[in-house]
Structure formats: structure tokens, C-alpha cells
Design an enzyme around this catalytic site. Structure first.
Site, PDB file in Angstrom:
ATOM      1  N   PRO A   2       0.832  -1.196   0.000  1.00 23.36           N
ATOM      2  CA  PRO A   2       0.000   0.000   0.000  1.00 23.36           C
ATOM      3  C   PRO A   2       0.870   1.250   0.000  1.00 23.36           C
ATOM      4  O   PRO A   2       1.776   1.371   0.808  1.00 23.36           O
ATOM      5  CB  PRO A   2      -0.771  -0.103   1.325  1.00 23.36           C
ATOM      6  CG  PRO A   2      -0.625  -1.510   1.779  1.00 23.36           C
ATOM      7  CD  PRO A   2       0.648  -1.994   1.196  1.00 23.36           C
ATOM      8  N   GLU A   3       0.608   2.140  -0.923  1.00 26.40           N
ATOM      9  CA  GLU A   3       1.268   3.431  -0.872  1.00 26.40           C
ATOM     10  C   GLU A   3       0.245   4.424  -0.340  1.00 26.40           C
ATOM     11  O   GLU A   3      -0.862   4.051   0.021  1.00 26.40           O
ATOM     12  CB  GLU A   3       1.798   3.811  -2.262  1.00 26.40           C
ATOM     13  CG  GLU A   3       2.826   2.780  -2.752  1.00 26.40           C
ATOM     14  CD  GLU A   3       3.905   3.338  -3.649  1.00 26.40           C
ATOM     15  OE1 GLU A   3       4.265   4.518  -3.491  1.00 26.40           O
ATOM     16  OE2 GLU A   3       4.393   2.603  -4.515  1.00 26.40           O
ATOM     17  N   HIS A  90      -4.014 -14.992   8.168  1.00 26.36           N
ATOM     18  CA  HIS A  90      -3.169 -13.903   8.656  1.00 26.36           C
ATOM     19  C   HIS A  90      -3.967 -12.755   9.272  1.00 26.36           C
ATOM     20  O   HIS A  90      -3.506 -11.620   9.294  1.00 26.36           O
ATOM     21  CB  HIS A  90      -2.273 -13.396   7.532  1.00 26.36           C
ATOM     22  CG  HIS A  90      -1.377 -14.453   6.975  1.00 26.36           C
ATOM     23  ND1 HIS A  90      -0.321 -14.984   7.691  1.00 26.36           N
ATOM     24  CD2 HIS A  90      -1.392 -15.112   5.801  1.00 26.36           C
ATOM     25  CE1 HIS A  90       0.285 -15.912   6.957  1.00 26.36           C
ATOM     26  NE2 HIS A  90      -0.349 -16.007   5.804  1.00 26.36           N
TER      27      HIS A  90
END
Length: 272
Positions: A2-3, A90
Site C-alpha cells: 500500500p502506498e 493472517h
DNA sequence: CTGTTCTCCTGTGGGC
DNA sequence: TGCCCACAGGAGAACA
């Protein structure tokens, strides 16, 4: 990975949780980048989520007595789940809220490079946050600022703009893309870039990030927004991951080099 | 202070 | 099909 745009989209997607009160915090795996505070359940119980802010790639989830500073790292993802959503491999942390819908803020992170940090002080004074550079879309991030900041730095321009103490939110993908748009080669020493070129770089960074936010978007294969819908910006790179493929502007093959142990892509013909 | 290297971790995909 | 392994990357920590 993710940016900043993905983080902002995530933050906006979580807004429906505002004003809901926590009923329980479930920590299945506390070993993220830094250990998750195991007392969170007792700390947050009955506390309403009162705000969601963003600084760089950090999301601040604020409660009356403190703030969760959340970073998604490489593979982290926050989504709104419900009681009937199956817990997956996760899914390390659930913050379960009261109310008829029993909404759950669920943190999933296969690679566990992300972090969830609790602070009862002003989050903007936290050591992770305090020394961050300006937001790319703020007026403070200008050609004047960047030129001044880099005039004595010999690091290559790509590593310079990826440094979160210079400007936040420019990751590996957008660094290559921004420099392509600015027509500047990534390996040039930062202090040898002209003022005009610096201005192009600043404009390009703003443009690339703004564009990605507007497209609701992602540059990431495994990024999903909070509703689980895939981003649709992922195949629009001009240079990133296009080694050997023809430049969209001039047909020259895109080159790949390693800078600061990270892959960098550029067009030798279009970028000077 | 500056610049460089290391580190955490798992999923993916290429080679054989 | 299965095994091995290189690779991907945010960014703080450690080091020169």
C-alpha cells in the site's frame, strides 16, 4: 504494498466505524513489526472510536484516552468484517464493536511488516511521526522546499524522494512513476538536479498521488479496499515492472537498475 | 550528521 | 508435480 493513496482509501473506507464503541479486542498474533500491546482489550473496552486521521502512510485511530497508530507495511490490510466473516490465516487483530451489526475492524498482514502501536500521548509527537516530512499534496511540499532540502544531498534522486523524512508517501512504485513523468533519470544525484527539474518532480509526485487517490486505487496486485473490491489502477504503470517492454512514449525498452537495494525502472530516452 | 546495509516476513513464480 | 530459491518491499535500526 500500500502506498499513500491506498492508505487514504482505506482510512475513508473505515469512517463508518466512527462513534462505535469497542466491545472486545482479539489479538491472535501480536508479533508485528513491533509487539502489539496485549492490554489493548482492557484499555479499549467500551471506548468509542472518535476519529480517523492519516499522516504519511500511518493511520491514526483515535479514542478518548489515546490513539492507535497503524501502518500497513508491505502486505497489511484493514477491512470491516462481521461476525460471520471467516477468520483467515493472517488475520492478526480484530477490534470488535458494539451495536446491532457487530462490525469488526480486522487487521490482516501476511508478511507482518506492519504495526499497531498504542499511544496515550499526542500521536503527532510520537517518535515515529514527529520527524516525518511534509504531505505530498500539501502546499508546504513545493519546489522551493524540495530544492532546499536536497541541495546538499548526494543520494540519488529516487532514494531521496522515497525518504519519508523528505516527503511522506512516495514508495518504490510511485517513485519510478513520478520520475518518469518528470523526465528525470532515477540515479542522478539529488543536488545536481536543476530547480526546474525539481519543480517537475514535485508536480509529478502530486499528480501521480492525486490521480491514484481519485481512481480509488491501487498499484498492488493484492490490495483490496475495505469492501474487498480490487483496486483497478494496478495495470497502469508507465515504467514500473516493465523491464524490456517498450516505452509508451518512444518505444525504447524500459531499463531496470537497482538503487538502494530496490528495483528502479526508467526510460533512458525520455528521462534525462 | 550523512550515506549504506541489514532486518523483519511470507507468497509468488521461474527453473529444473 | 514438487522442490529449491531468488525476489518483492516500508522504513527503522544498526553501522561505517
Amino acid at each position: 504494498m500500500p502506498e499513500l493513496p491506498e492508505v487514504e482509501i482505506t482510512r475513508l473506507g473505515l469512517m463508518p466505524l466512527i462513534n462505535h464503541k469497542v466491545s472486545q479486542v482479539v489479538i491472535r498474533n501480536s508479533s508485528l513489526r513491533w509487539p502489539v500491546n496485549l492490554a489493548l482489550n482492557s484499555i479499549l473496552k467500551d471506548m468509542p472510536l472518535v476519529g480517523l486521521q492519516r499522516r504519511g502512510k500511518y493511520i491514526f485511530a483515535s479514542f478518548p484516552i489515546g490513539t492507535l497508530i497503524i501502518h500497513l507495511g508491505m502486505s497489511g490490510r484493514l477491512c470491516i468484517a462481521s461476525k460471520k466473516s471467516a477468520v483467515q490465516k493472517h488475520d492478526h487483530v480484530d477490534i470488535i464493536f458494539n451495536g446491532p451489526e457487530n462490525k469488526i475492524l480486522r487487521y490482516r498482514d501476511p508478511r507482518r511488516f506492519g504495526s499497531i502501536t498504542w499511544t496515550e500521548d499526542d500521536p503527532y509527537q510520537h517518535k515515529l511521526i514527529m520527524s516525518l516530512g511534509p504531505e505530498p499534496l500539501d502546499n508546504e511540499f513545493s519546489a522551493d522546499y524540495l530544492y532546499e532540502k536536497l541541495r546538499n544531498k548526494s543520494v540519488c534522486i529516487k532514494n531521496a524522494i522515497m525518504n519519508s523524512h523528505v516527503v511522506v508517501g512516495v514508495g518504490n512504485i510511485y517513485a519510478s512513476e513520478s520520475l518518469f513523468q518528470a523526465r528525470v533519470q532515477p540515479h542522478r544525484p539529488a543536488h545536481k538536479i536543476s530547480k526546474d527539474e525539481i519543480k517537475s518532480i514535485v508536480d509529478a509526485i502530486k499528480d501521480v498521488i492525486e490521480n491514484a487517490i481519485n481512481k480509488g486505487g491501487s498499484t498492488l496486485n493484492d490490495f483490496f479496499d475495505v469492501d474487498g473490491k480490487s483496486g483497478y489502477f494496478q495495470n497502469e504503470h508507465h515504467v514500473y515492472a516493465r523491464k524490456g517492454m517498450p516505452c509508451y512514449l518512444c518505444d525504447h525498452p524500459i531499463l531496470q537498475i537497482t538503487l538502494g537495494q530496490r528495483s528502479s525502472f526508467y526510460c533512458k530516452n525520455c528521462q534525462k
